[in-house]
Design an enzyme around this catalytic site. Structure first.
Site, PDB file in Angstrom:
ATOM      1  N   LYS A 203       0.840  -1.218   0.000  1.00 17.84           N
ATOM      2  CA  LYS A 203       0.000   0.000   0.000  1.00 17.84           C
ATOM      3  C   LYS A 203       0.867   1.258   0.000  1.00 17.84           C
ATOM      4  O   LYS A 203       0.672   2.168  -0.791  1.00 17.84           O
ATOM      5  CB  LYS A 203      -0.916   0.028   1.245  1.00 17.84           C
ATOM      6  CG  LYS A 203      -1.793  -1.186   1.406  1.00 17.84           C
ATOM      7  CD  LYS A 203      -2.682  -1.088   2.638  1.00 17.84           C
ATOM      8  CE  LYS A 203      -1.961  -1.058   3.971  1.00 17.84           C
ATOM      9  NZ  LYS A 203      -1.257  -2.309   4.348  1.00 17.84           N
TER      10      LYS A 203
ATOM     11  N   ARG B 284      -9.563   0.867   9.090  1.00 14.58           N
ATOM     12  CA  ARG B 284      -9.062  -0.466   9.414  1.00 14.58           C
ATOM     13  C   ARG B 284     -10.072  -1.254  10.236  1.00 14.58           C
ATOM     14  O   ARG B 284      -9.812  -2.411  10.593  1.00 14.58           O
ATOM     15  CB  ARG B 284      -7.820  -0.304  10.279  1.00 14.58           C
ATOM     16  CG  ARG B 284      -6.540  -0.707   9.647  1.00 14.58           C
ATOM     17  CD  ARG B 284      -5.474  -0.378  10.661  1.00 14.58           C
ATOM     18  NE  ARG B 284      -4.251  -1.055  10.418  1.00 14.58           N
ATOM     19  CZ  ARG B 284      -3.262  -0.548   9.693  1.00 14.58           C
ATOM     20  NH1 ARG B 284      -3.386   0.603   9.097  1.00 14.58           N
ATOM     21  NH2 ARG B 284      -2.152  -1.213   9.572  1.00 14.58           N
TER      22      ARG B 284
ATOM     23  N   ARG C 105      11.600  -1.197  10.802  1.00 10.57           N
ATOM     24  CA  ARG C 105      10.524  -0.792  11.717  1.00 10.57           C
ATOM     25  C   ARG C 105      10.429  -1.742  12.911  1.00 10.57           C
ATOM     26  O   ARG C 105      10.601  -2.944  12.758  1.00 10.57           O
ATOM     27  CB  ARG C 105       9.177  -0.785  10.964  1.00 10.57           C
ATOM     28  CG  ARG C 105       8.910   0.530  10.262  1.00 10.57           C
ATOM     29  CD  ARG C 105       7.716   0.500   9.333  1.00 10.57           C
ATOM     30  NE  ARG C 105       6.514  -0.140   9.842  1.00 10.57           N
ATOM     31  CZ  ARG C 105       5.364  -0.197   9.178  1.00 10.57           C
ATOM     32  NH1 ARG C 105       5.257   0.386   7.987  1.00 10.57           N
ATOM     33  NH2 ARG C 105       4.323  -0.791   9.685  1.00 10.57           N
TER      34      ARG C 105
ATOM     35  N   ARG D 174      11.937  -5.430   4.762  1.00 10.50           N
ATOM     36  CA  ARG D 174      11.675  -4.002   4.503  1.00 10.50           C
ATOM     37  C   ARG D 174      12.695  -3.121   5.229  1.00 10.50           C
ATOM     38  O   ARG D 174      13.083  -3.385   6.358  1.00 10.50           O
ATOM     39  CB  ARG D 174      10.269  -3.626   4.969  1.00 10.50           C
ATOM     40  CG  ARG D 174      10.036  -2.104   4.895  1.00 10.50           C
ATOM     41  CD  ARG D 174       8.600  -1.705   5.010  1.00 10.50           C
ATOM     42  NE  ARG D 174       7.949  -2.242   6.181  1.00 10.50           N
ATOM     43  CZ  ARG D 174       6.640  -2.223   6.357  1.00 10.50           C
ATOM     44  NH1 ARG D 174       5.856  -1.704   5.425  1.00 10.50           N
ATOM     45  NH2 ARG D 174       6.113  -2.730   7.446  1.00 10.50           N
TER      46      ARG D 174
ATOM     47  N   ARG E  18       0.018  -8.659  13.604  1.00  6.31           N
ATOM     48  CA  ARG E  18      -0.628  -7.704  12.681  1.00  6.31           C
ATOM     49  C   ARG E  18      -1.498  -8.445  11.665  1.00  6.31           C
ATOM     50  O   ARG E  18      -2.565  -7.970  11.296  1.00  6.31           O
ATOM     51  CB  ARG E  18       0.441  -6.871  11.960  1.00  6.31           C
ATOM     52  CG  ARG E  18       0.932  -5.725  12.825  1.00  6.31           C
ATOM     53  CD  ARG E  18       2.299  -5.259  12.421  1.00  6.31           C
ATOM     54  NE  ARG E  18       2.361  -4.675  11.103  1.00  6.31           N
ATOM     55  CZ  ARG E  18       3.470  -4.645  10.357  1.00  6.31           C
ATOM     56  NH1 ARG E  18       4.586  -5.186  10.795  1.00  6.31           N
ATOM     57  NH2 ARG E  18       3.453  -4.056   9.186  1.00  6.31           N
TER      58      ARG E  18
HETATM   59  P1  AP5 Z   1       4.814  -1.589   1.917  1.00 10.02           P
HETATM   60  O1  AP5 Z   1       4.432  -0.808   0.714  1.00 10.02           O
HETATM   61  O2  AP5 Z   1       5.666  -0.951   2.947  1.00 10.02           O
HETATM   62  O3  AP5 Z   1       3.549  -2.324   2.549  1.00 10.02           O
HETATM   63  P2  AP5 Z   1       2.256  -1.750   3.241  1.00 10.02           P
HETATM   64  O4  AP5 Z   1       1.082  -2.385   2.568  1.00 10.02           O
HETATM   65  O5  AP5 Z   1       2.311  -0.259   3.296  1.00 10.02           O
HETATM   66  O6  AP5 Z   1       2.418  -2.437   4.652  1.00 10.02           O
HETATM   67  P3  AP5 Z   1       2.600  -1.831   6.097  1.00 10.02           P
HETATM   68  O7  AP5 Z   1       3.384  -2.857   6.880  1.00 10.02           O
HETATM   69  O8  AP5 Z   1       3.129  -0.450   6.059  1.00 10.02           O
HETATM   70  O9  AP5 Z   1       1.142  -1.854   6.528  1.00 10.02           O
HETATM   71  P4  AP5 Z   1       0.550  -1.885   7.902  1.00 10.02           P
HETATM   72  O10 AP5 Z   1      -0.870  -1.795   7.532  1.00 10.02           O
HETATM   73  O11 AP5 Z   1       0.917  -3.019   8.764  1.00 10.02           O
HETATM   74  O12 AP5 Z   1       1.267  -0.641   8.641  1.00 10.02           O
HETATM   75  P5  AP5 Z   1       0.840   0.858   8.845  1.00 10.02           P
HETATM   76  O13 AP5 Z   1       2.048   1.699   8.764  1.00 10.02           O
HETATM   77  O14 AP5 Z   1      -0.342   1.227   8.022  1.00 10.02           O
HETATM   78  O15 AP5 Z   1       5.587  -2.884   1.385  1.00 10.02           O
HETATM   79  C1  AP5 Z   1       6.137  -3.814   2.283  1.00 10.02           C
HETATM   80  C2  AP5 Z   1       7.500  -4.264   1.767  1.00 10.02           C
HETATM   81  O16 AP5 Z   1       7.359  -4.930   0.523  1.00 10.02           O
HETATM   82  C3  AP5 Z   1       8.477  -3.113   1.493  1.00 10.02           C
HETATM   83  O17 AP5 Z   1       9.746  -3.548   1.843  1.00 10.02           O
HETATM   84  C4  AP5 Z   1       8.381  -2.889  -0.014  1.00 10.02           C
HETATM   85  O18 AP5 Z   1       9.588  -2.406  -0.531  1.00 10.02           O
HETATM   86  C5  AP5 Z   1       8.051  -4.273  -0.535  1.00 10.02           C
HETATM   87  N1  AP5 Z   1       7.153  -4.264  -1.678  1.00 10.02           N
HETATM   88  C6  AP5 Z   1       6.001  -3.556  -1.784  1.00 10.02           C
HETATM   89  N2  AP5 Z   1       5.399  -3.793  -2.970  1.00 10.02           N
HETATM   90  C7  AP5 Z   1       6.193  -4.700  -3.607  1.00 10.02           C
HETATM   91  C8  AP5 Z   1       6.104  -5.370  -4.856  1.00 10.02           C
HETATM   92  N3  AP5 Z   1       5.083  -5.154  -5.698  1.00 10.02           N
HETATM   93  N4  AP5 Z   1       7.063  -6.247  -5.193  1.00 10.02           N
HETATM   94  C9  AP5 Z   1       8.091  -6.482  -4.348  1.00 10.02           C
HETATM   95  N5  AP5 Z   1       8.245  -5.888  -3.141  1.00 10.02           N
HETATM   96  C10 AP5 Z   1       7.300  -5.003  -2.772  1.00 10.02           C
HETATM   97  O19 AP5 Z   1       0.343   0.819  10.377  1.00 10.02           O
HETATM   98  C11 AP5 Z   1       1.243   0.556  11.426  1.00 10.02           C
HETATM   99  C12 AP5 Z   1       0.505   0.492  12.741  1.00 10.02           C
HETATM  100  O20 AP5 Z   1      -0.113   1.761  13.031  1.00 10.02           O
HETATM  101  C13 AP5 Z   1      -0.643  -0.518  12.841  1.00 10.02           C
HETATM  102  O21 AP5 Z   1      -0.187  -1.818  13.150  1.00 10.02           O
HETATM  103  C14 AP5 Z   1      -1.482   0.105  13.962  1.00 10.02           C
HETATM  104  O22 AP5 Z   1      -0.918  -0.148  15.211  1.00 10.02           O
HETATM  105  C15 AP5 Z   1      -1.376   1.603  13.687  1.00 10.02           C
HETATM  106  N6  AP5 Z   1      -2.460   2.080  12.806  1.00 10.02           N
HETATM  107  C16 AP5 Z   1      -2.300   2.602  11.552  1.00 10.02           C
HETATM  108  N7  AP5 Z   1      -3.483   2.920  11.010  1.00 10.02           N
HETATM  109  C17 AP5 Z   1      -4.429   2.606  11.947  1.00 10.02           C
HETATM  110  C18 AP5 Z   1      -5.836   2.671  11.973  1.00 10.02           C
HETATM  111  N8  AP5 Z   1      -6.522   3.118  10.909  1.00 10.02           N
HETATM  112  N9  AP5 Z   1      -6.481   2.259  13.087  1.00 10.02           N
HETATM  113  C19 AP5 Z   1      -5.794   1.799  14.151  1.00 10.02           C
HETATM  114  N10 AP5 Z   1      -4.462   1.686  14.203  1.00 10.02           N
HETATM  115  C20 AP5 Z   1      -3.766   2.079  13.100  1.00 10.02           C
HETATM  116 MG    MG Z   2       2.716   1.159   4.840  1.00 16.01          MG
END
Ligand code: AP5
Ligand code: MG
Length: 210
Positions: A13, A88, A155, A122, A166
């Protein structure tokens, strides 16, 4: 155009959102990035949410909805926005329907094995937040951001036990949003198990820039 990027952790994402934000000239709003910045700056919000985020749990709907409501009122959202990682939970989706019902939801599809391989490899830039992957999308120089020369780090929630938690939280609390949005005809699936440049090509075909 207002987009919601929905999908499990590691689905890509944040990676696609950064590319779309640049090409479409709309802000990339990641609730995770906002929380991580608050933690880094040790703000009252950061202090409150650090332990929850490191363990891979969810921040409360109340805190998160208020934060997004405030962010969407800013001028840069008038042309559109990408919400990455919000909503979420069903209450968050219901709250967003009241603030801004005009959204296109993009559902990122990817299998569990790939998620774990992506997250455990990552690296993120400490300065600008750019995502890399030592296995799939490596930086030109090890440990250094291509874009700004910043230092890359892992991270705290990309440790295996947090990743597993997660994924459980995603299946229980976030996956029901797929049907929520499908039932109101706002959902489009995207195969995000492929190379990120191909995912972007698909996205541009599905949603041509206006
Ligand atoms: P990346 O693009 O970083 O993945 P992502 O989908 O953004 O995954 P996240 O781990 O960031 O999502 P998340 O939902 O767990 O965390 P968030 O920060 O939102 O890609 C991942 C890896 O793969 C990277 O290394 C990238 O280079 C690689 N990659 C990507 N696409 C690729 C491809 N096509 N081919 C090859 N490699 C690829 O949230 C973190 C925390 O914040 C949550 O756990 C929660 O505690 C809190 N939080 C955030 N939002 C909320 C909410 N709405 N409500 C409550 N708590 C929340
Ligand atoms: Mg992300």
């Amino acid at each position: 155009m207002n987009f919601i990027f929905l999908g499990p952790p590691g689905a890509g994402k944040g990676t696609l959102a950064a590319q779309v934000a640049e090409e479409y000239g709309i802000p990339h709003i990641s609730t995770g990035d906002i929380f991580r910045a608050a933690i880094k700056n040790q703000t009252p919000l950061g202090v409150k949410v650090k332990a929850i985020i490191d363990a891979g749990g969810l921040v409360s709907d109340e805190i998160t909805c208020e934060l997004v409501d405030e962010r969407l009122k800013k001028d840069d959202c008038k042309k559109g926005f990408i919400l990455d990682g919000f909503p979420r939970t069903i209450p968050q989706a219901e709250a967003l329907e009241k603030i801004c019902p005009d959204v296109q939801v993009v559902n990122f599809e990817v299998n569990n094995d790939l998620i774990i391989a992506r997250l455990s490899n990552r690296r993120v830039c400490k300065s600008c937040g750019q995502n890399y992957n030592v296995k799939f999308l490596p930086p030109k120089t090890e440990g250094i951001c291509d874009k700004c020369g910043g230092e890359l780090y892992t991270r705290d929630d990309d440790k295996l036990e947090s990743i597993t938690h997660r994924l459980e939280v995603y299946r229980e609390q976030t996956e029901p949003l797929i049907n929520f949005y499908r039932n109101i005809n706002k959902l489009t699936d995207i195969d995000s198990a492929r190379d990120s440049s191909l995912v972007l090509v698909d996205f541009k075909k599905l949603f041509p820039a206006k």
